[in-house]
Design a protein around this motif. Structure first.
Motif, PDB file in Angstrom:
ATOM      1  N   THR A 462       0.834  -1.462  -0.315  1.00 40.65           N
ATOM      2  CA  THR A 462      -0.161  -0.147  -0.036  1.00 40.65           C
ATOM      3  C   THR A 462       1.108   0.356  -0.015  1.00 40.65           C
ATOM      4  O   THR A 462       0.680   1.830   0.738  1.00 40.65           O
ATOM      5  N   PRO A 463       1.789   1.776  -1.426  1.00 36.18           N
ATOM      6  CA  PRO A 463       2.587   2.577  -1.346  1.00 36.18           C
ATOM      7  C   PRO A 463       1.825   4.297  -0.701  1.00 36.18           C
ATOM      8  O   PRO A 463       0.945   4.172  -0.494  1.00 36.18           O
ATOM      9  N   SER A 464       3.009   4.568  -0.245  1.00 34.95           N
ATOM     10  CA  SER A 464       2.396   6.239   0.058  1.00 34.95           C
ATOM     11  C   SER A 464       2.157   6.659  -0.736  1.00 34.95           C
ATOM     12  O   SER A 464       2.426   6.385  -2.396  1.00 34.95           O
ATOM     13  N   PHE A 465       1.079   7.568  -0.607  1.00 32.62           N
ATOM     14  CA  PHE A 465       0.527   8.800  -2.049  1.00 32.62           C
ATOM     15  C   PHE A 465       1.839   9.449  -2.931  1.00 32.62           C
ATOM     16  O   PHE A 465       1.922   9.423  -3.725  1.00 32.62           O
ATOM     17  N   GLU A 466       2.403  10.024  -2.307  1.00 31.22           N
ATOM     18  CA  GLU A 466       3.826  10.585  -2.665  1.00 31.22           C
ATOM     19  C   GLU A 466       5.143   9.965  -3.655  1.00 31.22           C
ATOM     20  O   GLU A 466       5.046  10.264  -4.338  1.00 31.22           O
ATOM     21  N   SER A 467       4.929   8.421  -3.245  1.00 28.21           N
ATOM     22  CA  SER A 467       5.457   7.895  -3.037  1.00 28.21           C
ATOM     23  C   SER A 467       4.883   7.435  -4.839  1.00 28.21           C
ATOM     24  O   SER A 467       5.763   7.000  -5.780  1.00 28.21           O
ATOM     25  N   TYR A 468       3.192   6.893  -4.750  1.00 29.61           N
ATOM     26  CA  TYR A 468       2.946   6.475  -5.741  1.00 29.61           C
ATOM     27  C   TYR A 468       2.721   7.018  -6.706  1.00 29.61           C
ATOM     28  O   TYR A 468       3.113   7.136  -8.050  1.00 29.61           O
ATOM     29  N   TYR A 469       2.565   8.500  -6.212  1.00 29.35           N
ATOM     30  CA  TYR A 469       2.455  10.115  -6.970  1.00 29.35           C
ATOM     31  C   TYR A 469       3.626  10.255  -8.246  1.00 29.35           C
ATOM     32  O   TYR A 469       3.701  10.284  -9.286  1.00 29.35           O
ATOM     33  N   ASN A 470       4.942  10.008  -7.530  1.00 24.53           N
ATOM     34  CA  ASN A 470       5.682  10.064  -7.944  1.00 24.53           C
ATOM     35  C   ASN A 470       6.285   8.775  -9.347  1.00 24.53           C
ATOM     36  O   ASN A 470       7.098   8.635 -10.199  1.00 24.53           O
ATOM     37  N   TYR A 726      -6.823   5.810  -4.062  1.00 20.94           N
ATOM     38  CA  TYR A 726      -6.235   7.271  -4.727  1.00 20.94           C
ATOM     39  C   TYR A 726      -6.377   8.515  -5.445  1.00 20.94           C
ATOM     40  O   TYR A 726      -6.499   8.833  -5.064  1.00 20.94           O
ATOM     41  N   VAL A 727      -7.408   7.943  -6.578  1.00 17.72           N
ATOM     42  CA  VAL A 727      -7.363   8.811  -7.751  1.00 17.72           C
ATOM     43  C   VAL A 727      -8.569  10.070  -6.456  1.00 17.72           C
ATOM     44  O   VAL A 727      -8.586  11.385  -6.795  1.00 17.72           O
ATOM     45  N   GLN A 728      -9.633   8.835  -6.194  1.00 17.53           N
ATOM     46  CA  GLN A 728     -10.404  10.311  -4.963  1.00 17.53           C
ATOM     47  C   GLN A 728      -9.579  10.807  -4.628  1.00 17.53           C
ATOM     48  O   GLN A 728      -9.785  11.320  -3.996  1.00 17.53           O
ATOM     49  N   ASP A 729      -8.750  10.254  -3.566  1.00 19.35           N
ATOM     50  CA  ASP A 729      -8.441  11.470  -2.421  1.00 19.35           C
ATOM     51  C   ASP A 729      -7.349  12.016  -3.177  1.00 19.35           C
ATOM     52  O   ASP A 729      -7.722  13.237  -2.544  1.00 19.35           O
ATOM     53  N   MET A 730      -6.642  12.229  -4.053  1.00 16.95           N
ATOM     54  CA  MET A 730      -5.780  12.751  -4.629  1.00 16.95           C
ATOM     55  C   MET A 730      -6.352  13.844  -4.648  1.00 16.95           C
ATOM     56  O   MET A 730      -5.919  14.954  -4.995  1.00 16.95           O
ATOM     57  N   THR A 731      -7.462  13.710  -5.049  1.00 14.02           N
ATOM     58  CA  THR A 731      -8.743  14.995  -5.983  1.00 14.02           C
ATOM     59  C   THR A 731      -8.541  15.884  -5.117  1.00 14.02           C
ATOM     60  O   THR A 731      -8.586  17.002  -4.933  1.00 14.02           O
ATOM     61  N   GLU A 732      -8.789  15.402  -3.968  1.00 15.09           N
ATOM     62  CA  GLU A 732      -8.803  16.214  -2.163  1.00 15.09           C
ATOM     63  C   GLU A 732      -7.721  17.322  -1.791  1.00 15.09           C
ATOM     64  O   GLU A 732      -7.599  18.360  -1.499  1.00 15.09           O
ATOM     65  N   ARG A 733      -7.058  16.332  -1.942  1.00 14.55           N
ATOM     66  CA  ARG A 733      -5.858  17.373  -1.927  1.00 14.55           C
ATOM     67  C   ARG A 733      -5.379  17.645  -3.032  1.00 14.55           C
ATOM     68  O   ARG A 733      -4.795  19.409  -2.220  1.00 14.55           O
ATOM     69  N   GLN A 734      -4.983  17.936  -4.206  1.00 12.00           N
ATOM     70  CA  GLN A 734      -4.821  18.729  -5.168  1.00 12.00           C
ATOM     71  C   GLN A 734      -6.046  20.014  -4.980  1.00 12.00           C
ATOM     72  O   GLN A 734      -5.325  21.761  -4.424  1.00 12.00           O
ATOM     73  N   LYS A 735      -7.208  19.752  -4.757  1.00 20.11           N
ATOM     74  CA  LYS A 735      -8.206  20.813  -4.362  1.00 20.11           C
ATOM     75  C   LYS A 735      -7.889  21.984  -3.141  1.00 20.11           C
ATOM     76  O   LYS A 735      -7.857  23.180  -3.004  1.00 20.11           O
ATOM     77  N   PHE A 736      -7.818  21.047  -1.876  1.00 18.66           N
ATOM     78  CA  PHE A 736      -7.308  21.458  -0.563  1.00 18.66           C
ATOM     79  C   PHE A 736      -5.344  21.925  -0.378  1.00 18.66           C
ATOM     80  O   PHE A 736      -5.609  22.492   0.762  1.00 18.66           O
ATOM     81  N   PHE A 737      -4.834  22.005  -1.795  1.00 21.67           N
ATOM     82  CA  PHE A 737      -3.732  21.870  -1.312  1.00 21.67           C
ATOM     83  C   PHE A 737      -2.814  21.507  -0.262  1.00 21.67           C
ATOM     84  O   PHE A 737      -2.181  21.890   0.957  1.00 21.67           O
ATOM     85  N   TYR A 738      -2.634  19.664  -0.214  1.00 21.63           N
ATOM     86  CA  TYR A 738      -2.587  18.901   0.292  1.00 21.63           C
ATOM     87  C   TYR A 738      -0.800  18.308   0.291  1.00 21.63           C
ATOM     88  O   TYR A 738      -0.943  18.562  -1.220  1.00 21.63           O
ATOM     89  N   PRO A 739       0.354  18.055   0.860  1.00 24.45           N
ATOM     90  CA  PRO A 739       1.596  16.769   0.172  1.00 24.45           C
ATOM     91  C   PRO A 739       0.405  15.995  -1.009  1.00 24.45           C
ATOM     92  O   PRO A 739      -0.580  15.235  -0.887  1.00 24.45           O
ATOM     93  N   PRO A 740       0.604  15.402  -2.150  1.00 21.18           N
ATOM     94  CA  PRO A 740       2.097  16.164  -2.793  1.00 21.18           C
ATOM     95  C   PRO A 740       2.020  16.971  -3.386  1.00 21.18           C
ATOM     96  O   PRO A 740       3.227  17.699  -4.276  1.00 21.18           O
ATOM     97  N   PHE A 741       1.280  17.600  -3.234  1.00 20.71           N
ATOM     98  CA  PHE A 741       0.842  18.937  -4.180  1.00 20.71           C
ATOM     99  C   PHE A 741       2.236  20.858  -4.174  1.00 20.71           C
ATOM    100  O   PHE A 741       1.889  20.992  -4.087  1.00 20.71           O
ATOM    101  N   VAL A 742       2.324  20.273  -2.304  1.00 18.76           N
ATOM    102  CA  VAL A 742       2.359  21.293  -1.821  1.00 18.76           C
ATOM    103  C   VAL A 742       3.689  20.778  -0.506  1.00 18.76           C
ATOM    104  O   VAL A 742       3.557  19.229  -0.066  1.00 18.76           O
ATOM    105  N   LYS A 743       4.791  21.723  -0.036  1.00 18.83           N
ATOM    106  CA  LYS A 743       5.595  20.844   0.427  1.00 18.83           C
ATOM    107  C   LYS A 743       4.851  21.005   1.851  1.00 18.83           C
ATOM    108  O   LYS A 743       4.888  22.586   2.462  1.00 18.83           O
ATOM    109  N   LEU A 744       5.042  20.788   3.804  1.00 21.30           N
ATOM    110  CA  LEU A 744       4.581  21.443   5.051  1.00 21.30           C
ATOM    111  C   LEU A 744       5.842  21.618   5.065  1.00 21.30           C
ATOM    112  O   LEU A 744       6.198  20.969   5.658  1.00 21.30           O
TER     113      LEU A 744
END
Length: 839
Positions: A462-470, A726-744
């Motif tokens: 179950t890869p981390s979303f950051e690794s799967y995104y990369n 992953y696709v469903q959750d990443m849509t939310e992350r991109q919308k609200f600016f969370y990793p992997p789209f930003v650095k916290l």
């Protein structure tokens, strides 16, 4: 010129004088420059440990980072007191790695060094006291009390005493007040005594002297002499029985451990006599703390899917530094690792296999030891200081070219890494939270591999979303294994509704009817069961049924966790504990009840529901001892435990043939958590623990208890549909600016005074707002847990743009702002904690 420690140093010509920049284990932003005495100039170099004076009295172990001829401008350089090594304990690549880590994680290189070096390699400066030579009790104007007299009397017969000695003498817990009084009265002198922490393991051995070992007639004559001395004769016969010198003369060189004689009940005084009479000789031998293990010639046979995956990894490595191996639970990732490690070893490279938990190392180490024997080192926090130093030295000497370890093993002195494997790369336990450096071991391992020009494999079901995104954006290579190894099938899932069973009165001791039935079926077939609950202790808290009082920690904003064993309530943040009250301190009621579920309570409930079953618990409380994990897993593997209850320790890497049922008692606890990763973590934990079931021919069963069994995550877990989740959750992350789209970056202010902590947080937040980079600022808000260890916490969260140089500029300006903050008298006592990639 004489130093504080009485050493004399020769003056040197300014041009030929050498200086060293020394990394010190203190939270300061730079290295300190020291003079290299001429007497040490030939014995010093980058990576050597040195002893230096820091401040007026402190003595610290430092590491040479640079040697040059430039004296410092701001201060006069003190001389290095001593060099501790005959060879470099740290190599230039490590120092480069430390510097990167300090810069990236916004801390100081000294803090990185402090985390990197095993305690056994750091000298400690221990406070001691001695009599003041100028003190005269008869002429002194200060009277002494009884306790001070006791200490002075002890010093009359002993040269020095440690603080601990004084506490034992007086039978009290703290001695500082008395020491301070004796210093004021000029009766004693306090000084620092430096001691080296690492001590090699020494074995006393006995061997036969050469004249008898090499001359059979001389030995026969000796036996005639000893005929009237049966005890000495017994010792000699024991030696020859264990060391047959005439069949193999070389064995006599190594001799026999002296313990072998005492264990056989032989006379120690007879051994002394034989040594005195030049028959035997005694010598000391430094030995390894790790037993020598022969590597087996067992061949790993890979399936067609594994062979294909391995080939794809090699192809990905041709143009990618990092490859993600996405293999479902039980697909045989470990066998692929073994094959790749073998090939890397044959090429002469070093290998690091990084694992998230000690519990996982104990299980996988046994498998790997059979293949790689003693050339494999193991490195984790349950090892003693001395054992860790031996592994460190083993990497330097080349004894260990392959190391299996937890996150701290990235600091080992590798000089030619060829392959880094990060198994279960998604695991949250790769993140170090306290103290600094607050690093993410997976990310740091990738950088470490890059510095060595090595390749990295990230493995997970179950890869981390950051690794799967990369991987999806082609930054990493991607290899998938979507079938279990051999005949093993994926488990069958059952969702059990807690609320429905509660309404129908079918819930017994927190177990639904379906869960109880599946456990009973497994027990009837003499199979094993794993029960997962992500909470240790007996219950999260106790509460008064009349007034609702809940006991809270005196030092933190959390309720105390009830532990039935020991009848006490504990804070899992600061360690505070107290006995459970008999009556409610708020209203006097005797109706105090445990609320919620902890592993301890589940263990008790299971024993009541299934009295015939052998039940054990695996959590932090039951595995504190060095081999706690190992013993539990060995017992479970041997079939001596029917049901194992555990926290997240049991979710990863365990592979037991007889486990057919896995129960997840409260899936909602994982799911409903105030964290943007809650869904990702829930998917990972449920999938991982479910993956422990049915890893051989028999299909496993997974029962998930929930109050909301219709939640979409359960559907995705059951379908094994990681991609769409992953696709469903990443849509939310991109919308609200969370990793992997930003650095916290999370920045916390901590102080004992609430108003000062809050004021400092607001002041800091305003200064950060002025940094001219693309970012989003949230806060400052009171922390999720607003007080820990008597310090109030306020937090600001910064979302940084990942493109361009936003991160570098922000971190640089942040350092300047923090220096300005600490220079401000009002905020000097405020502790500021910077956490990069905090979640």
């Amino acid at each position: 010129m004489e130093s504080l420690f009485g050493d004399t140093y020769e003056p040197q010509d300014e041009k030929s004088r050498l200086f060293a920049d020394v990394i010190l284990p203190v939270p300061i932003p730079k290295m300190f420059t020291y003079k290299i005495p001429r007497s040490l100039s030939e014995d010093i170099g980058i990576g050597y440990r040195v002893m230096v004076q820091f401040g007026q009295k402190k003595v610290l172990t430092g590491i040479i980072g640079k040697v040059h001829q430039k004296p410092p401008k701001e201060y006069e350089a003190k001389p290095i007191l001593d060099v501790l090594d005959t060879y470099a304990m740290v190599n230039p690549l490590q120092i480069k790695f430390w510097a990167w880590m300090a810069e990236y994680y916004c801390c100081h290189i000294g803090e990185v060094m402090n985390a990197a070096l095993p305690s056994g390699l750091k000298l400690s400066s221990e406070s001691k006291i001695q009599l003041n030579p100028a003190y005269d009790s008869e002429t002194s104007m200060y009277p002494l009390d009884d306790r001070e007299e006791v200490i002075l009397q002890a010093l009359a017969s002993r040269e020095e005493l440690s603080y601990e000695d004084c506490e034992q003498l007086l039978g009290i817990k703290t001695i500082h007040g008395i020491i301070k009084s004796l210093v004021i009265k000029e009766a004693i002198i306090v000084f620092e005594k430096v001691k080296d922490k690492y001590t090699p393991k020494v074995e006393t051995r006995i061997r036969l002297r050469k004249e008898y070992a090499e001359d059979k007639k001389a030995l026969e004559s000796l036996f005639q002499v000893l005929d009237s001395k049966p005890k000495q004769e017994e010792v000699l016969l024991k030696y020859l029985q264990e060391i047959p010198v005439y069949q193999n003369p070389e064995l006599n060189t190594k001799g026999l451990d002296k313990k072998a004689f005492s264990e056989a009940g032989l006379s120690m005084s007879s051994i002394k006599t034989l040594i005195k009479n030049n028959v035997l000789e005694e010598y000391k031998l430094i030995i390894s703390r790790f037993e020598e293990i022969e590597e087996s010639d067992e061949k790993i046979i890979l399936s067609d899917e594994q062979m294909l995956a391995m080939q794809e990894i090699k192809e990905a490595f041709e143009d990618k530094q990092v490859t993600l191996l996405h293999g479902i639970t039980g697909s045989g990732k470990t066998e692929i690792y073994i094959q790749l490690i073998k090939e890397a070893l044959e090429s002469g490279s070093q290998i690091l296999l990084l694992l998230p938990e000690i519990a996982l190392t104990t299980h996988i180490v046994g498998r790997l030891r059979k293949v790689f024997g003693s050339k494999m080192g193991v490195y984790h926090s349950k090892y003693s200081d001395n054992e860790r130093v031996e592994v460190w030295n083993g990497v330097i000497s080349g004894k260990f070219s392959f190391v299996v370890g937890v996150r701290s093993s990235i600091f080992l002195p590798f000089d030619s890494l060829g392959l880094v494997i990060v198994d279960e790369e998604h695991e949250a336990s790769f993140k170090q939270y306290d103290p600094a450096p607050r690093f993410q071991a997976r990310d740091a391992a990738i950088m470490l591999a890059w510095l060595h020009q090595a390749k990295t494999i990230l493995g997970s079901a179950t890869p981390s979303f950051e690794s799967y995104y990369n991987a999806r954006t082609k930054k990493y290579g991607y290899v998938q294994l979507d079938r279990r190894y051999g005949e093993a099938q994926l488990p069958e899932y059952f969702l059990s509704d807690i609320l429905v069973d509660k309404k129908k009165n079918l819930l017994k001791l927190d177990f639904t009817r379906l869960m109880r039935e599946k456990i009973q079926e497994a027990l009837n077939k003499q199979e094993q069961v794993l029960i997962f609950q992500n909470r240790r202790g007996y219950a999260p808290y106790i509460s008064c049924e009349d007034c609702g009082w809940i006991p809270e920690c005196e030092h933190c904003d959390v309720s105390l966790t009830y532990h039935q064993f020991g009848e006490e309530m504990r804070c899992h943040y600061c360690g505070f504990k107290e006995k459970v009250p008999k009556i409610c301190p708020a209203c006097g009621s005797g109706k105090l009840a445990a609320v919620g579920l902890g592993t301890e309570r589940i263990e008790e409930n299971i024993s009541l529901l299934f009295p015939e079953a052998r039940v054990a618990r695996m959590d932090l409380d039951t595995t504190r001892s060095k081999y706690g994990y190992q013993r539990l897993l060995e017992e479970f593997g041997a079939g001596n435990i029917d049901i194992l209850v555990g926290t997240q320790m049991i979710t990863k890497g365990l592979d037991f043939e007889k486990v057919t049922v896995v129960g997840i008692l409260d899936a909602d606890r994982i799911l409903y958590f105030p964290d943007f990763r809650a869904g990702e973590r829930a998917f990972q934990q449920i999938t991982q623990v479910a993956g422990r079931a049915g890893r051989r021919e028999k299909r496993g069963t997974v029962v998930i208890q929930s109050r909301k069994p219709d939640h979409y995550i359960f559907e995705k877990v059951i379908q094994g549909d990681y991609k769409n989740f992953y696709v469903q959750d990443m849509t939310e992350r991109q919308k609200f600016f969370y990793p992997p789209f930003v650095k916290l970056v999370k920045i916390s202010t901590r102080q004992k005074d609430y108003k000062t902590a809050e004021k400092a947080a607001r002041h800091l937040h305003n200064l950060l707002n002025d940094i001219q980079v693309k970012k989003i600022m949230l806060g400052p808000e009171k922390g999720l847990i607003g007080k820990i260890k008597n310090q109030y916490i306020f937090e600001s969260l910064v979302k940084l743009d990942k493109s361009g140089n936003a991160q570098a500029v922000f971190k640089h300006d942040l350092q300047l702002i923090l220096e300005e903050m600490y220079a401000n008298k009002e905020f000097r006592s405020v502790r500021v904690v910077v956490d990069v990639d905090p979640y």
